[in-house]
Scaffold this motif. Structure first.
Motif, mmCIF file in Angstrom:
data_model
loop_
_atom_site.group_PDB
_atom_site.id
_atom_site.type_symbol
_atom_site.label_atom_id
_atom_site.label_comp_id
_atom_site.label_asym_id
_atom_site.label_seq_id
_atom_site.Cartn_x
_atom_site.Cartn_y
_atom_site.Cartn_z
ATOM 1 N N THR A 23 -17.255 10.041 -26.862
ATOM 2 C CA THR A 23 -15.959 10.025 -27.546
ATOM 3 C C THR A 23 -15.475 8.618 -27.881
ATOM 4 O O THR A 23 -14.308 8.436 -28.232
ATOM 5 C CB THR A 23 -14.893 10.715 -26.674
ATOM 6 O OG1 THR A 23 -14.843 10.074 -25.388
ATOM 7 C CG2 THR A 23 -15.214 12.199 -26.481
ATOM 8 N N ALA A 24 -16.388 7.637 -27.783
ATOM 9 C CA ALA A 24 -16.045 6.250 -28.134
ATOM 10 C C ALA A 24 -14.816 5.775 -27.368
ATOM 11 O O ALA A 24 -13.820 5.343 -27.949
ATOM 12 C CB ALA A 24 -15.833 6.109 -29.640
ATOM 13 N N ALA A 42 -18.200 18.543 -33.742
ATOM 14 C CA ALA A 42 -17.693 17.418 -34.531
ATOM 15 C C ALA A 42 -18.472 16.149 -34.240
ATOM 16 O O ALA A 42 -18.713 15.332 -35.132
ATOM 17 C CB ALA A 42 -16.205 17.208 -34.239
ATOM 18 N N ALA A 43 -18.887 15.969 -32.989
ATOM 19 C CA ALA A 43 -19.570 14.735 -32.597
ATOM 20 C C ALA A 43 -21.040 14.725 -32.983
ATOM 21 O O ALA A 43 -21.576 13.674 -33.356
ATOM 22 C CB ALA A 43 -19.434 14.532 -31.085
ATOM 23 N N ASP A 100 -11.892 6.714 -31.216
ATOM 24 C CA ASP A 100 -12.001 5.765 -32.316
ATOM 25 C C ASP A 100 -11.312 6.248 -33.584
ATOM 26 O O ASP A 100 -11.138 5.477 -34.530
ATOM 27 C CB ASP A 100 -13.467 5.439 -32.611
ATOM 28 C CG ASP A 100 -14.299 6.675 -32.891
ATOM 29 O OD1 ASP A 100 -13.823 7.798 -32.606
ATOM 30 O OD2 ASP A 100 -15.441 6.522 -33.384
ATOM 31 N N ALA A 101 -10.891 7.528 -33.595
ATOM 32 C CA ALA A 101 -10.149 8.068 -34.734
ATOM 33 C C ALA A 101 -8.669 8.225 -34.429
ATOM 34 O O ALA A 101 -7.926 8.772 -35.237
ATOM 35 C CB ALA A 101 -10.737 9.417 -35.166
ATOM 36 N N PRO A 104 -7.116 11.678 -38.188
ATOM 37 C CA PRO A 104 -6.501 10.514 -38.844
ATOM 38 C C PRO A 104 -5.339 10.918 -39.748
ATOM 39 O O PRO A 104 -4.344 10.191 -39.850
ATOM 40 C CB PRO A 104 -7.650 9.905 -39.653
ATOM 41 C CG PRO A 104 -8.891 10.384 -38.979
ATOM 42 C CD PRO A 104 -8.562 11.759 -38.483
ATOM 43 N N ASP A 111 -7.217 17.488 -39.165
ATOM 44 C CA ASP A 111 -7.532 16.128 -39.612
ATOM 45 C C ASP A 111 -6.821 15.131 -38.698
ATOM 46 O O ASP A 111 -5.639 14.852 -38.876
ATOM 47 C CB ASP A 111 -7.075 15.972 -41.070
ATOM 48 C CG ASP A 111 -7.325 14.582 -41.633
ATOM 49 O OD1 ASP A 111 -7.822 13.706 -40.900
ATOM 50 O OD2 ASP A 111 -7.006 14.375 -42.819
ATOM 51 N N ARG A 135 -17.565 14.504 -37.693
ATOM 52 C CA ARG A 135 -16.187 14.377 -38.155
ATOM 53 C C ARG A 135 -15.415 13.435 -37.234
ATOM 54 O O ARG A 135 -15.717 13.344 -36.035
ATOM 55 C CB ARG A 135 -15.497 15.740 -38.165
ATOM 56 C CG ARG A 135 -16.182 16.788 -39.020
ATOM 57 C CD ARG A 135 -15.303 18.006 -39.155
ATOM 58 N NE ARG A 135 -15.980 19.105 -39.829
ATOM 59 C CZ ARG A 135 -15.342 20.103 -40.412
ATOM 60 N NH1 ARG A 135 -14.022 20.142 -40.398
ATOM 61 N NH2 ARG A 135 -16.019 21.071 -41.000
ATOM 62 N N PRO A 136 -14.409 12.735 -37.753
ATOM 63 C CA PRO A 136 -13.573 11.894 -36.886
ATOM 64 C C PRO A 136 -12.718 12.762 -35.975
ATOM 65 O O PRO A 136 -11.946 13.589 -36.458
ATOM 66 C CB PRO A 136 -12.728 11.098 -37.888
ATOM 67 C CG PRO A 136 -12.694 11.947 -39.126
ATOM 68 C CD PRO A 136 -14.000 12.664 -39.168
ATOM 69 N N TRP A 137 -12.846 12.576 -34.671
ATOM 70 C CA TRP A 137 -12.146 13.482 -33.758
ATOM 71 C C TRP A 137 -11.808 12.848 -32.409
ATOM 72 O O TRP A 137 -11.129 13.459 -31.594
ATOM 73 C CB TRP A 137 -13.016 14.719 -33.488
ATOM 74 C CG TRP A 137 -14.172 14.432 -32.562
ATOM 75 C CD1 TRP A 137 -15.280 13.692 -32.851
ATOM 76 C CD2 TRP A 137 -14.319 14.834 -31.197
ATOM 77 N NE1 TRP A 137 -16.119 13.618 -31.765
ATOM 78 C CE2 TRP A 137 -15.556 14.316 -30.739
ATOM 79 C CE3 TRP A 137 -13.530 15.593 -30.321
ATOM 80 C CZ2 TRP A 137 -16.010 14.519 -29.442
ATOM 81 C CZ3 TRP A 137 -13.992 15.793 -29.029
ATOM 82 C CH2 TRP A 137 -15.219 15.269 -28.604
#
Length: 391
Positions: free
Chosen positions: A95-96, A224-225, A236-237, A197, A195, A231-233
């Motif tokens: 998940t960054a 998503a990952a 980092d998003a 972001p 969404d 997808r950005p989730w």
């Protein structure tokens, strides 16, 4: 499943006789066999049944308890915190997690993970309003009541995700109050992805400066990952806390999950040393020690690459199911990037046998790792078998 009466299950005042104990063992064996048999028709729920941990039975002969923080030892020594920390580290990387890392622990499931993330947000911003899509998990309004947070459900768009103009209108009406926003990554009904972001940007445009964004990725986080088109989730998003399920894409014999949050936010709720010598920074206090072992074992076996391959196979099976259901005349729809296929609900006997939930005349097939093309073919055969038509 057999129909059991209260007499079959009643617990008496005296110990069971040898004959009674034998009957109980026979009953438990029969129930276990029927549950295992039912796995072959479980295609309508987001749960993965592709696992086998029978060789870990020795852990059932000890009381394991991961009391308190997974990052701190406790005075109770029968625990699996070392496995738990390894699981959390894996998801922190996935998940960054922000610099300095993220705090996390293994929960009892998505609801506890959501409760934890929103509890942190409420402590950060006591005056906050909770915004979540009308398609968010049923735990969200319950958590709003538990935490005594004002809850504003937000309409969804044509894809089933939170409608950003509707969110802007709701937040604009309350610009002086902070926002706790639930971003759903994989709704239960349609697999829709909010969404992240866009939610952050929309709240900022509405004049909301103080925000906590909780991502409910219990169902769709790993999709998503690890899908071919991520997808950005995650952190980092813009996420502040994240819920991920353990019994869905990974698989487990009991509900479990993982919650992650920024270390500085957890510091606000941490009480040092009170949980049998460990810090108190979890919801449950005393916590299951077996689930971290099961999750560690599966993640160790699969690795990130194996999980990505599992996700890819689920998506390919969903594509195949869409084609077969189209050929059946069931009018399927398959939202892009999801393993959920919606179609016209067949007769009730088929829905019951295949664990398909009916809603507004539609059913959904969820291609979890244990669902194969052979399952899809057999389901479609029953859908088109007019000779067995019923209610």
């Amino acid at each position: 499943m057999p129909i059991l009466t209260s007499g079959d299950l009643k617990i008496g005042e005296r110990p069971r006789t040898p004959q009674g104990a034998r009957q109980d063992r026979e009953l438990l064996t029969k129930i276990a066999e029927e549950m295992r048999s039912a796995r072959d028709h479980m295609v309508g729920f987001p749960v993965n049944l592709d696992f086998d941990h029978q060789d870990l039975a020795p852990f059932l002969a000890v009381h394991g308890n991961n009391v308190g923080s997974p990052d701190r030892p406790s005075e109770y020594h029968l625990h699996s915190k070392f496995f738990e920390r390894s699981v959390v580290d894996f998801f922190a990387d996935l998940t960054a997690a922000p610099e300095g890392g993220a705090f996390g622990y293994v929960t009892s499931g998505g609801t506890e993970s959501n409760l934890y993330g929103l509890y942190l947000g409420r402590e950060r911003h006591p005056d906050a309003v909770l915004y979540a899509s009308a398609a968010a998990h049923y735990s969200i309004p319950k958590i709003a009541r538990l935490l005594r947070i004002d809850h504003v459900p937000v309409d969804v768009d044509d894809e089933g995700a939170i409608d950003l103009p509707a969110l802007r209108a709701a937040a604009t009406a309350r610009p002086e109050r902070a926002a706790l926003a639930v971003v759903t990554v994989g709704t239960t009904g349609r697999g829709a992805v909010d969404d992240l972001p866009g939610v952050d940007r929309t709240l900022a445009e509405a004049g909301v400066r103080r925000r906590h964004l909780h991502v409910d990725g219990a169902f769709g986080g790993l999709l998503a990952a690890l899908a071919p088109h991520p997808r950005p989730w995650a952190f980092d998003a813009g996420a502040d806390s994240i819920a991920i399920s353990g019994h869905k894409m990974i698989g487990s014999p009991m509900p479990c999950g993982v919650v992650l949050a920024r270390q500085q936010d957890v510091m606000e709720i941490r009480v040092p040393g009170v949980a049998v010598g460990s810090d108190d920074d979890t919801i449950g206090g005393s916590r299951d020690a077996l689930a971290p072992i099961l999750l560690w074992r599966e993640l160790r076996r699969l690795g990130r690459q194996g999980l990505a391959e599992r996700v890819r196979n689920c998506l390919l099976t969903a594509d195949y199911a869409t084609e077969r259901l189209e050929a059946c005349g069931a009018r399927p729809t398959h939202p892009a990037g999801t393993n959920t296929v919606l179609f016209d609900a067949p007769r009730r006997s088929v829905c019951d046998r295949w664990n398909l939930l009916r809603m507004n005349g539609r059913a959904h097939l969820i291609t979890m790792p244990h669902v194969t093309r052979e399952h899809v073919d057999r389901l479609c055969s029953e859908i088109t078998d007019v000779g067995n038509a019923g209610s």
